[in-house]
Motif scaffolding. Sequence first.
Motif, PDB file in Angstrom:
ATOM      1  N   ALA A 150       0.622  -1.074   0.002  1.00  0.00           N
ATOM      2  CA  ALA A 150       0.047  -0.127  -0.074  1.00  0.00           C
ATOM      3  C   ALA A 150       0.762   1.345  -0.109  1.00  0.00           C
ATOM      4  CB  ALA A 150      -1.029   0.075   1.135  1.00  0.00           C
ATOM      5  N   VAL A 151       2.258   1.220   0.897  1.00  0.00           N
ATOM      6  CA  VAL A 151       2.817   2.668   0.937  1.00  0.00           C
ATOM      7  C   VAL A 151       3.531   2.502  -0.501  1.00  0.00           C
ATOM      8  CG1 VAL A 151       5.106   3.286   2.116  1.00  0.00           C
ATOM      9  CG2 VAL A 151       3.060   2.298   3.554  1.00  0.00           C
ATOM     10  N   LYS A 152       4.015   1.347  -0.865  1.00  0.00           N
ATOM     11  CA  LYS A 152       4.787   1.574  -2.151  1.00  0.00           C
ATOM     12  C   LYS A 152       3.982   2.066  -3.284  1.00  0.00           C
ATOM     13  CE  LYS A 152       8.958  -1.203  -1.940  1.00  0.00           C
ATOM     14  NZ  LYS A 152       9.866  -0.110  -2.042  1.00  0.00           N
ATOM     15  N   VAL A 153       2.684   1.609  -3.396  1.00  0.00           N
ATOM     16  CA  VAL A 153       1.716   2.030  -4.698  1.00  0.00           C
ATOM     17  C   VAL A 153       1.560   3.667  -4.440  1.00  0.00           C
ATOM     18  CG1 VAL A 153      -0.529   2.059  -5.218  1.00  0.00           C
ATOM     19  CG2 VAL A 153       0.618  -0.113  -4.905  1.00  0.00           C
ATOM     20  N   HIS A 154       1.289   4.016  -3.039  1.00  0.00           N
ATOM     21  CA  HIS A 154       1.094   5.451  -2.877  1.00  0.00           C
ATOM     22  C   HIS A 154       2.341   6.095  -3.314  1.00  0.00           C
ATOM     23  CE1 HIS A 154      -0.351   8.996  -1.330  1.00  0.00           C
ATOM     24  NE2 HIS A 154       0.848   9.250  -0.638  1.00  0.00           N
ATOM     25  N   ARG A 155       3.627   5.984  -3.066  1.00  0.00           N
ATOM     26  CA  ARG A 155       4.821   6.357  -3.496  1.00  0.00           C
ATOM     27  C   ARG A 155       5.160   6.343  -4.996  1.00  0.00           C
ATOM     28  NH1 ARG A 155       8.338   4.620   1.815  1.00  0.00           N
ATOM     29  NH2 ARG A 155       7.473   5.839   3.228  1.00  0.00           N
ATOM     30  N   ILE A 156       4.672   5.326  -5.643  1.00  0.00           N
ATOM     31  CA  ILE A 156       5.146   4.996  -7.009  1.00  0.00           C
ATOM     32  C   ILE A 156       4.213   6.165  -7.745  1.00  0.00           C
ATOM     33  CG2 ILE A 156       5.014   3.626  -8.993  1.00  0.00           C
ATOM     34  CD1 ILE A 156       5.538   1.496  -6.870  1.00  0.00           C
ATOM     35  N   LYS A 157       2.817   6.034  -7.386  1.00  0.00           N
ATOM     36  CA  LYS A 157       1.879   7.115  -7.867  1.00  0.00           C
ATOM     37  C   LYS A 157       2.553   8.527  -7.868  1.00  0.00           C
ATOM     38  CE  LYS A 157      -2.240   6.173  -6.641  1.00  0.00           C
ATOM     39  NZ  LYS A 157      -3.536   5.703  -6.034  1.00  0.00           N
ATOM     40  N   ASP A 158       2.959   8.933  -6.920  1.00  0.00           N
ATOM     41  CA  ASP A 158       3.424  10.193  -6.503  1.00  0.00           C
ATOM     42  C   ASP A 158       4.621  10.485  -7.350  1.00  0.00           C
ATOM     43  OD1 ASP A 158       1.570  10.700  -4.624  1.00  0.00           O
ATOM     44  OD2 ASP A 158       2.924  10.733  -3.045  1.00  0.00           O
ATOM     45  N   LYS A 159       5.660   9.334  -7.453  1.00  0.00           N
ATOM     46  CA  LYS A 159       6.775   9.444  -8.215  1.00  0.00           C
ATOM     47  C   LYS A 159       6.507   9.664  -9.590  1.00  0.00           C
ATOM     48  CE  LYS A 159      11.263   6.867  -8.860  1.00  0.00           C
ATOM     49  NZ  LYS A 159      11.874   5.909  -8.403  1.00  0.00           N
ATOM     50  N   LEU A 160       5.542   8.752 -10.269  1.00  0.00           N
ATOM     51  CA  LEU A 160       4.843   8.935 -11.677  1.00  0.00           C
ATOM     52  C   LEU A 160       4.366  10.325 -11.849  1.00  0.00           C
ATOM     53  CD1 LEU A 160       3.430   5.509 -12.183  1.00  0.00           C
ATOM     54  CD2 LEU A 160       5.611   6.406 -13.172  1.00  0.00           C
ATOM     55  N   ALA A 161       3.728  10.820 -10.719  1.00  0.00           N
ATOM     56  CA  ALA A 161       3.114  12.280 -11.034  1.00  0.00           C
ATOM     57  C   ALA A 161       4.220  13.108 -11.244  1.00  0.00           C
ATOM     58  CB  ALA A 161       2.293  12.496  -9.753  1.00  0.00           C
ATOM     59  N   ARG A 162       5.207  12.862 -10.340  1.00  0.00           N
ATOM     60  CA  ARG A 162       6.473  13.838 -10.614  1.00  0.00           C
ATOM     61  C   ARG A 162       7.012  13.855 -11.787  1.00  0.00           C
ATOM     62  NH1 ARG A 162       7.516  12.099  -5.375  1.00  0.00           N
ATOM     63  NH2 ARG A 162       9.161  10.873  -6.173  1.00  0.00           N
ATOM     64  N   LEU A 163       7.377  12.389 -12.092  1.00  0.00           N
ATOM     65  CA  LEU A 163       7.795  12.266 -13.626  1.00  0.00           C
ATOM     66  C   LEU A 163       7.044  12.877 -14.647  1.00  0.00           C
ATOM     67  CD1 LEU A 163       8.990   8.682 -13.277  1.00  0.00           C
ATOM     68  CD2 LEU A 163      10.681  10.747 -13.663  1.00  0.00           C
TER      69      LEU A 163
END
Length: 169
Positions: A150-163
């Motif tokens: 759950a934490v990783k999904v949230h962080r990855i989504k944030d990372k993709l949004a930044r990218l």
Amino acid sequence: MDSKNDKERSFIELTDRYKEIIAKVCYLYTSPSVSFDDLYQETLINIWQGMESFRGEAKISTWIYRTAINTCITWLRRNSRHTKGSVPLESMIAEPADPQDTSLAEEYRQMYMMISRLDPLEKAVITLWLDEKPYDEIAAVTGLSRSNVAVKVHRIKDKLARLAGDSHL
């Protein structure tokens, strides 16, 4: 009936049924120096070798995902000095229903280009999440705990949004 023939028949049925999953994972880890064909073949070998040890404790699709992801990650680690950079995954994207509407295909192309920039575990987690797998299944495939998924999904989504914001694709 010969058990070798039974294993071959089961293997063919299994790989035919899950060929899209295997292909998707292999495409995700393809790079300029790691061909799709190599990863796909290596994954098939590992599925063949692991068939008899599959105990049915997880769904077969979970086992297939895990085998494909672990095969690709192992391949990359073994050949890490040759795997700099990554290739966009345009070949995974279906043509839009309306040939005049290329915006959806372009959005998918951009999304997969950004996913290709993630590290191997992040790629696995987000691909499974995009395939609408429940957190428990993602945890089973990746070896992470459900809460870590759950934490990783949230962080990855944030990372993709930044990218997406940084890339101006």
